[in-house]
Design an enzyme around this catalytic site. Structure first.
Site, PDB file in Angstrom:
ATOM      1  N   LYS A   1       0.794  -1.220   0.000  1.00 59.03           N
ATOM      2  CA  LYS A   1       0.000   0.000   0.000  1.00 59.03           C
ATOM      3  C   LYS A   1       0.833   1.280   0.000  1.00 59.03           C
ATOM      4  O   LYS A   1       0.351   2.334  -0.434  1.00 59.03           O
ATOM      5  CB  LYS A   1      -0.924  -0.001   1.221  1.00 59.03           C
TER       6      LYS A   1
ATOM      7  N   SER B   1       0.243  -9.885  -0.429  1.00 59.45           N
ATOM      8  CA  SER B   1       0.084  -8.435  -0.369  1.00 59.45           C
ATOM      9  C   SER B   1       0.394  -7.810   0.983  1.00 59.45           C
ATOM     10  O   SER B   1       0.607  -6.601   1.061  1.00 59.45           O
ATOM     11  CB  SER B   1      -1.347  -8.059  -0.777  1.00 59.45           C
TER      12      SER B   1
END
Length: 521
Positions: A65, A322
């Site tokens: 992110k 992720s």
């Protein structure tokens, strides 16, 4: 909606190239690094397919992110920086914004749902320091976003969207550039975890522009499948509620821009359940000795589902890992559910006659299967109700074991896919029983090896009734069980020689105050 978003929504041919140019120009490496693309040899051997893991969990904030957050914030002009930024996030985007704020000297207010793991809340404070204020609001990202919108209207800060922004999508798209550069050979498919769709949109747009033959497949938690439902419906839908196990992708509505891009470029969407996610977490740990968060293992869970459905094919499969912002307290739940998610554990409720020889017939039906859990408390003078978990090799093994129980005239209820049983009932078997007369309570330890528990059951004295039994495999070298045995007072002199004949370390818990309070009639 800004001009780029409108172009993409309208399907403008120029938008495709524009986004690829933005991805190539994205300024992410001032805070991020090119993450490794690693082989997963153990899982690959099991699947008969080369599996590669894109290790975004190794970024400074332990997720991808920060790429999009920094790329958005570094492009702010002086006036915008002076106003500060505001963001809404379930945790990982918040950490990216916090790190970018500290790096760029920009004040940031970050709204997080109250359900965000404490690990992520603490990390935001650590990365942002004095530049960041945290506000907790709502139960999901969408709730936090609504609260952030109110604060933005009141204070005029710049909103840094976690997914529905061209600069954020471009930053996330750099993950795809790295994959294609790191593995120029044949790639069959890339699996991408999906919440609001920023990572999927960026990866799909990049791959389809440069290597259109590669499949791009999004993966969502079955209880947070806003993108899959939206693509099925042909329009964005709003979920009434979202599951919170995979909190990093718990989004009630996907973005307008991400939806348009995914509709144009994504080949397929897959949904996976909690057990499959837990199994994927374990797979990643076994190959890397790293523990991803639930959302971080989504892509691999989808990859495994894809291979199970389509079989092995030509070219490697890539799963984007992720994030790794896992609350330590969740590990117990993950370990417990991973066996079921991998179809390696079957869970049954088995009813046997409350009579001599029933336990031996039950053990004979088990054969050499390893028992993962065994719960029993006497409650019926005619029938014994057992809760048992058993290691299996496949779903076929589960069905064969159920058939073996039925061949002994035992009633069998398969609870392997039953959420109530797995979450609650397995922990609630017990209580006081008026039938548990003359009960002695003992803890035993025995070497944790195949057949050890079955051997223990087979050695119990046939004249003494087992009135309570609890065992759960915890992955330790020694198994620990709790047993209630009904021994009439005039036979107590025979009990000590019986214990010595078993040869297992044991502790008499018959006078334990908690036993007397909760279990003894």
């Amino acid at each position: 909606m800004n001009a780029v978003a409108q172009q993409l929504t309208d399907g403008d041919a120029m938008a495709h190239g524009d986004l690829l140019a933005q991805i190539r120009a994205a300024r992410v490496y001032e805070v991020a690094h090119e993450s490794a693309l690693e082989t997963a040899p153990l899982l690959g051997a099991r699947l008969g397919q080369r599996v590669l893991l894109k290790r975004e969990d190794q970024q400074p904030v332990f997720s991808f992110k920060l790429r999009g957050a920094y790329n958005r914030m570094v492009q702010l002009d002086a006036a915008q920086r002076a106003r500060g930024v505001i963001a809404a996030s379930a945790g990982n985007h918040a950490q990216g914004v916090a790190l970018a704020a500290a790096k760029l000297g920009i004040r940031a207010t970050i709204v997080m749902p109250v359900t965000a793991p404490q690990l992520k809340v603490d990390a935001v404070r650590r990365f942002g320091g004095a530049m960041v204020d945290i506000v907790l609001a709502g139960d999901s990202y969408s709730d936090a976003q609504a609260a952030a919108a109110q604060l933005q209207a009141a204070h005029g800060a710049v909103f840094v969207h976690p997914f529905d922004d061209p600069a954020v999508i471009a930053g996330q798209g750099t993950v795809a550039l790295e994959i294609l550069r790191q593995h120029p050979g044949p790639l069959q498919a890339v699996f991408v975890p999906v919440g609001g769709g920023g990572l999927l949109a960026g990866v799909a747009a990049c791959i389809k522009a440069l290597r259109p033959e590669i499949l791009v497949i999004g993966v969502q938690a079955a209880d947070s499948d806003a993108m899959a439902r939206s693509l099925d419906a042909g329009e964005r839908v709003v979920l009434d509620e979202v599951g919170l196990f995979a909190d990093g992708t718990a989004v009630k509505q996907v973005g307008a821009l991400t939806f348009a891009l995914c509709r144009q470029h994504v080949d397929a969407m897959l949904r996976v359940d909690t057990d499959a996610i837990c199994a994927a977490i374990r797979d990643i740990y076994q190959d890397t000795r790293s523990v991803p968060e639930p959302s971080g293992a989504l892509a691999l869970a989808g990859l495994k589902q894809y291979v199970a459905t389509h079989g092995a094919g030509d070219g490697a499969l890539v799963a984007i890992v992720s994030g790794a912002n896992m609350n330590f307290d969740r590990l117990r739940f993950v370990a417990e559910r991973a066996e079921v998610g991998e179809q390696r554990e079957a869970v049954f409720a088995v009813t046997i006659p409350e009579e001599r020889g029933s336990f031996r017939r039950f053990c004979a039906a088990l054969g050499r299967h390893a028992i993962t859990e065994f719960n029993y408390r006497i409650g019926d003078a005619r029938h014994a109700h057992l809760f048992v978990g058993v290691q299996i090799a496949s779903r076929d093994g589960r069905e064969a074991l159920a058939a073996a129980f039925r061949a002994q005239q035992f009633d069998v209820l398969d609870l392997t896919d039953d959420e109530l049983a797995k979450l609650h009932l397995r922990h609630m078997i017990g209580g006081r029983s008026p039938l548990a007369q003359d009960e002695l309570l003992y803890r035993f330890e025995f070497p944790e090896r195949p057949g050890a528990l079955t051997c223990f059951l087979g050695q119990l004295h046939p004249d003494w009734n087992v009135s309570l039994f609890h065992y759960r495999n915890h992955g330790a070298d020694h198994g620990r069980i709790l047993v209630g045995i009904q021994v009439p007072p005039h036979e107590r002199a025979l009990f000590q020689p019986f214990l010595e004949s078993l040869g297992y370390p044991h502790v008499d818990e018959s006078r334990h105050p908690a036993y007397r309070l909760l279990l003894q009639h």
